[in-house]
Enzyme design. Structure first.
Site, mmCIF file in Angstrom:
data_model
loop_
_atom_site.group_PDB
_atom_site.id
_atom_site.type_symbol
_atom_site.label_atom_id
_atom_site.label_comp_id
_atom_site.label_asym_id
_atom_site.label_seq_id
_atom_site.Cartn_x
_atom_site.Cartn_y
_atom_site.Cartn_z
ATOM 1 N N ARG A 28 75.113 41.789 88.001
ATOM 2 C CA ARG A 28 74.903 40.849 86.675
ATOM 3 C C ARG A 28 74.955 41.919 85.419
ATOM 4 O O ARG A 28 73.846 42.362 84.946
ATOM 5 C CB ARG A 28 73.660 40.203 86.768
ATOM 6 C CG ARG A 28 73.574 39.085 85.622
ATOM 7 C CD ARG A 28 74.730 37.778 85.522
ATOM 8 N NE ARG A 28 74.321 37.379 86.785
ATOM 9 C CZ ARG A 28 75.521 36.379 87.236
ATOM 10 N NH1 ARG A 28 76.839 36.529 86.853
ATOM 11 N NH2 ARG A 28 75.572 35.736 88.405
ATOM 12 N N ARG A 54 84.802 43.406 93.042
ATOM 13 C CA ARG A 54 83.747 43.659 92.605
ATOM 14 C C ARG A 54 82.558 43.843 93.606
ATOM 15 O O ARG A 54 81.377 43.819 93.134
ATOM 16 C CB ARG A 54 83.335 42.644 91.413
ATOM 17 C CG ARG A 54 83.321 41.267 92.007
ATOM 18 C CD ARG A 54 82.875 40.252 90.733
ATOM 19 N NE ARG A 54 82.899 39.036 91.366
ATOM 20 C CZ ARG A 54 82.124 37.885 90.975
ATOM 21 N NH1 ARG A 54 81.479 38.092 89.515
ATOM 22 N NH2 ARG A 54 82.101 36.729 91.430
ATOM 23 N N HIS A 124 85.446 41.919 83.677
ATOM 24 C CA HIS A 124 84.632 40.666 83.189
ATOM 25 C C HIS A 124 83.488 41.424 82.570
ATOM 26 O O HIS A 124 82.108 41.322 83.116
ATOM 27 C CB HIS A 124 84.087 40.199 84.563
ATOM 28 C CG HIS A 124 83.537 39.014 84.681
ATOM 29 N ND1 HIS A 124 82.240 38.717 83.968
ATOM 30 C CD2 HIS A 124 83.620 37.564 84.922
ATOM 31 C CE1 HIS A 124 81.734 37.390 84.123
ATOM 32 N NE2 HIS A 124 82.583 36.714 84.571
ATOM 33 N N ASP A 168 82.417 28.453 78.512
ATOM 34 C CA ASP A 168 83.278 29.171 79.567
ATOM 35 C C ASP A 168 84.842 28.553 79.419
ATOM 36 O O ASP A 168 85.408 27.691 79.689
ATOM 37 C CB ASP A 168 82.655 28.624 81.013
ATOM 38 C CG ASP A 168 83.215 29.427 82.111
ATOM 39 O OD1 ASP A 168 82.964 29.481 83.146
ATOM 40 O OD2 ASP A 168 84.071 30.353 81.827
ATOM 41 N N GLU A 227 86.099 38.844 78.258
ATOM 42 C CA GLU A 227 86.801 39.483 79.448
ATOM 43 C C GLU A 227 88.410 39.362 79.188
ATOM 44 O O GLU A 227 88.956 38.653 78.746
ATOM 45 C CB GLU A 227 86.279 38.408 80.610
ATOM 46 C CG GLU A 227 84.985 38.374 80.919
ATOM 47 C CD GLU A 227 84.820 37.025 81.709
ATOM 48 O OE1 GLU A 227 85.577 36.740 82.726
ATOM 49 O OE2 GLU A 227 83.770 36.302 81.574
HETATM 50 O O1 TA6 Z 1 84.160 34.221 83.734
HETATM 51 C C1 TA6 Z 1 83.205 33.311 83.390
HETATM 52 C C2 TA6 Z 1 82.528 32.891 85.039
HETATM 53 O O2 TA6 Z 1 83.962 32.708 85.869
HETATM 54 C C3 TA6 Z 1 81.668 32.075 85.018
HETATM 55 O O3 TA6 Z 1 82.253 30.558 85.413
HETATM 56 C C4 TA6 Z 1 80.646 32.473 86.257
HETATM 57 O O4 TA6 Z 1 81.068 31.773 87.405
HETATM 58 C C5 TA6 Z 1 81.011 34.162 86.178
HETATM 59 O O5 TA6 Z 1 82.429 34.174 85.833
HETATM 60 C C6 TA6 Z 1 80.719 34.768 87.616
HETATM 61 O O6 TA6 Z 1 79.625 34.244 87.825
HETATM 62 P P1 TA6 Z 1 79.209 35.228 89.275
HETATM 63 O O7 TA6 Z 1 77.577 34.819 89.435
HETATM 64 O O8 TA6 Z 1 80.196 34.925 90.293
HETATM 65 O O9 TA6 Z 1 79.113 36.631 88.839
#
Ligand code: TA6
Length: 255
Positions: A28, A54, A124, A168, A227
């Protein structure tokens, strides 16, 4: 996972205080690498969201000190039986990180096979801000976007991007440089990209951040994701024996 230039009073790349550094779990914060697809897999619901890059090991392929005093790392994704089962192509993902007065990240996809293949991808990146309610993102004015938090409808961006709730959005067919204007930290973060035709802007806001469980108390207020991607109609065909690079440079200036 985080980056704070010497003269900055706060990090530029955000890392949650509750980021879980466990195999198979996305971190995160930092610069998660979404590859070789972005979002949900087109046909396999059981495949990991945002691809597998990732959450699998990478190896250090090279290190260097550049002439202008930056540090450069080149990492290569370690393929495995598991990754080849999801992505049966002769390919190599390589990322070059250059840490100096600015931060440069370049993701290169090599196609060593005899047939073209199509990838979706994103860097991201979680950017550290003073408060999500006090930032504006410039550069996406007039762009079309897919509103993931709004039922997936297509809309056009009017003016700067500001935030009052979960946001989003996948902005398509834009090569624009974005600037995050941060009133509280009195700085601008510039996101200058190449080889990318999509830009994703995301804040989970309170409820989704709480459900995700690794933002920490109010951590979501101190970050926004901008991103640099190739997603939706902007996926990339990497030709046989060819390669493609998505690159981004992050820099700061007073505001
Ligand atoms: O880029 C935005 C997104 O797609 C959100 O919808 C959310 O899912 C995030 O990326 C990723 O979350 P995560 O918990 O998979 O790292």
């Amino acid at each position: 996972m985080t980056w704070q230039p010497a003269r900055e009073s706060a990090p530029v790349v955000w890392l949650s205080k509750l980021a879980k550094l466990a195999p198979g779990k996305s971190i995160r914060g930092g610069v998660p690498v979404c590859w070789p697809w972005f979002g949900a897999h087109a046909t396999e619901a059981g495949y990991p969201g945002h691809g597998y890059a990732r959450t699998v090991p990478w190896e250090v392929h090279g290190t260097a000190a550049t002439a202008d005093g930056a540090t450069q790392l080149t990492l290569r994704l370690c393929e495995s039986e598991q990754t080849r089962a999801m992505w049966p192509h002769a390919s190599r993902a390589e990322i070059r990180i250059t840490v100096g007065k600015t931060l440069k990240v370049a993701l290169t996809t090599h196609n060593m096979g005899d047939a073209d293949f199509v990838i979706g991808e994103a860097l991201h990146t979680y950017l550290h801000i003073g408060d999500i309610g006090e930032v504006r993102i410039l550069g996406l004015e007039g762009c079309e976007y897919m509103d993931k938090a709004g039922g997936g409808v297509r809309r056009n961006q009017e003016g700067a991007v500001t935030f009052t709730g979960e946001t989003d959005r996948v902005y398509v067919s834009t090569e624009a440089e974005c600037v995050i204007e941060d009133a509280r930290l009195q700085r601008r973060i510039r996101v200058a990209k190449s080889g990318s035709r999509s830009t994703v802007v995301w804040t989970p806001w309170a409820e989704k951040a709480d459900k995700m469980g690794d933002f920490g108390p109010d951590g979501w207020r101190a970050m926004v994701c901008v991103e640099s991607a190739n997603a939706l109609e902007n996926t990339v065909t990497v030709p046989a024996r060819g390669c493609h690079t998505l690159a981004v440079e992050y820099s700061t200036e007073p505001h």
